[in-house]
Scaffold this motif. Structure first.
Motif, PDB file in Angstrom:
ATOM      1  N   MET A 125       8.013   0.680   3.969  1.00  0.00           N
ATOM      2  CA  MET A 125       8.719  -0.113   4.989  1.00  0.00           C
ATOM      3  C   MET A 125       9.182  -1.438   4.395  1.00  0.00           C
ATOM      4  SD  MET A 125       8.598   1.429   8.051  1.00  0.00           S
ATOM      5  CE  MET A 125       8.406   0.375   9.425  1.00  0.00           C
ATOM      6  N   PRO A 126      10.260  -2.001   4.951  1.00  0.00           N
ATOM      7  CA  PRO A 126      10.650  -3.351   4.540  1.00  0.00           C
ATOM      8  C   PRO A 126       9.533  -4.339   4.874  1.00  0.00           C
ATOM      9  CG  PRO A 126      12.376  -2.310   5.842  1.00  0.00           C
ATOM     10  CD  PRO A 126      11.188  -1.415   5.913  1.00  0.00           C
ATOM     11  N   PRO A 127       9.564  -5.520   4.309  1.00  0.00           N
ATOM     12  CA  PRO A 127       8.475  -6.491   4.538  1.00  0.00           C
ATOM     13  C   PRO A 127       8.523  -7.107   5.940  1.00  0.00           C
ATOM     14  CG  PRO A 127      10.154  -7.450   3.137  1.00  0.00           C
ATOM     15  CD  PRO A 127      10.556  -6.025   3.353  1.00  0.00           C
ATOM     16  N   TYR A 128       8.175  -6.320   6.939  1.00  0.00           N
ATOM     17  CA  TYR A 128       8.118  -6.829   8.307  1.00  0.00           C
ATOM     18  C   TYR A 128       6.875  -7.698   8.485  1.00  0.00           C
ATOM     19  CZ  TYR A 128      11.584  -3.294   9.611  1.00  0.00           C
ATOM     20  OH  TYR A 128      12.720  -2.531   9.710  1.00  0.00           O
ATOM     21  N   VAL A 139      -3.228  -2.708  12.093  1.00  0.00           N
ATOM     22  CA  VAL A 139      -2.261  -3.458  11.278  1.00  0.00           C
ATOM     23  C   VAL A 139      -2.910  -3.862   9.953  1.00  0.00           C
ATOM     24  CG1 VAL A 139      -0.881  -5.565  11.128  1.00  0.00           C
ATOM     25  CG2 VAL A 139      -0.940  -4.275  13.265  1.00  0.00           C
ATOM     26  N   ALA A 140      -4.145  -4.343  10.009  1.00  0.00           N
ATOM     27  CA  ALA A 140      -4.858  -4.730   8.777  1.00  0.00           C
ATOM     28  C   ALA A 140      -5.026  -3.522   7.862  1.00  0.00           C
ATOM     29  CB  ALA A 140      -6.215  -5.336   9.120  1.00  0.00           C
ATOM     30  N   TYR A 141      -5.322  -2.368   8.435  1.00  0.00           N
ATOM     31  CA  TYR A 141      -5.490  -1.162   7.629  1.00  0.00           C
ATOM     32  C   TYR A 141      -4.158  -0.722   7.017  1.00  0.00           C
ATOM     33  CZ  TYR A 141      -6.830   3.480   6.141  1.00  0.00           C
ATOM     34  OH  TYR A 141      -7.066   4.599   5.377  1.00  0.00           O
ATOM     35  N   VAL A 142      -3.071  -0.820   7.779  1.00  0.00           N
ATOM     36  CA  VAL A 142      -1.747  -0.471   7.233  1.00  0.00           C
ATOM     37  C   VAL A 142      -1.410  -1.391   6.068  1.00  0.00           C
ATOM     38  CG1 VAL A 142       0.737  -0.480   7.743  1.00  0.00           C
ATOM     39  CG2 VAL A 142      -0.861   0.606   9.332  1.00  0.00           C
ATOM     40  N   ARG A 143      -1.729  -2.669   6.195  1.00  0.00           N
ATOM     41  CA  ARG A 143      -1.501  -3.601   5.083  1.00  0.00           C
ATOM     42  C   ARG A 143      -2.335  -3.202   3.863  1.00  0.00           C
ATOM     43  NH1 ARG A 143       3.272  -5.548   5.915  1.00  0.00           N
ATOM     44  NH2 ARG A 143       3.413  -7.191   7.452  1.00  0.00           N
TER      45      ARG A 143
END
Length: 196
Positions: free
Chosen positions: A130-133, A165-169
């Motif tokens: 993904m782009p840096p959202y 979100v933390a896990y996706v990062r």
């Protein structure tokens, strides 16, 4: 004599509809159903808007960034997770990701899964590419849904959504990492092929 005293008690407990000073009408109370008319209000609507400034009970004492993922003045997304990111938070996000997200986005977040292969309209995107959202964008998509993806606000609490979100990062970082990025003490384990 005792039997005679138990008869009125049993009669009351059975729910008889005899009116004891207004109690008998409990079975026949008027109520307003959603999306129905009501003669009680001047605009004849049964559904009412909450008073201005009303805060739902589950939101009391919580930060708006935590609940919305957006910056209030300009409506843009917050850049960082409004919780302390710990190993426990990321691991709990991983558990939620495995339950709700991995079926479509893949275990690695790369969009490769059996469900994704069988989707006829559009395959889910790779979360790794993904782009840096900003973090608030991911939170908003989890909360509101996007395209064919449903909203998960009813299934995950705000804290659980931020954990995802933390896990996706963490997934994004792990898929882009090079051996040089790994601490020197953990490199021998990786070179052997075992867990760090």
């Amino acid at each position: 004599m005792r039997c005679l005293l138990l008869i009125p008690v049993a009669w009351v407990l059975t729910g008889c509809s005899v009116d004891f000073q207004g109690w008998g009408g409990m079975k026949q109370q008027p109520k307003a159903l959603p999306y129905r008319e009501s003669a009680f209000f001047a605009d004849e609507r049964a559904m009412r808007q909450p008073p201005v400034g009303t805060v739902p009970r589950d939101r009391r004492g919580k930060d708006r960034f935590l609940l919305t993922g957006k910056d209030a003045p300009d409506g843009g997304y917050v850049d960082s997770i409004p919780l302390t990111v710990t190993r426990e938070l990321v691991e709990s996000g991983g558990r939620s990701f495995d339950i709700y997200c991995a079926t479509c986005h893949g275990v690695l977040g790369d969009g490769v899964s059996q469900v994704a292969k069988n989707m006829g309209l559009r395959e889910p995107p790779s979360l790794v590419d993904m782009p840096p959202y900003p973090d608030g964008y991911y939170y908003d998509v989890i909360t509101q849904g996007f395209g064919l993806m449903p909203a998960y606000a009813e299934k995950l609490t705000p804290e659980q959504r931020w954990a995802v979100v933390a896990y996706v990062r963490a997934l994004q970082e792990s898929q882009r990492a090079r051996l040089e990025d790994v601490p020197p003490e953990a490199r021998p384990q990786l070179e052997k092929g075992g867990p760090p």
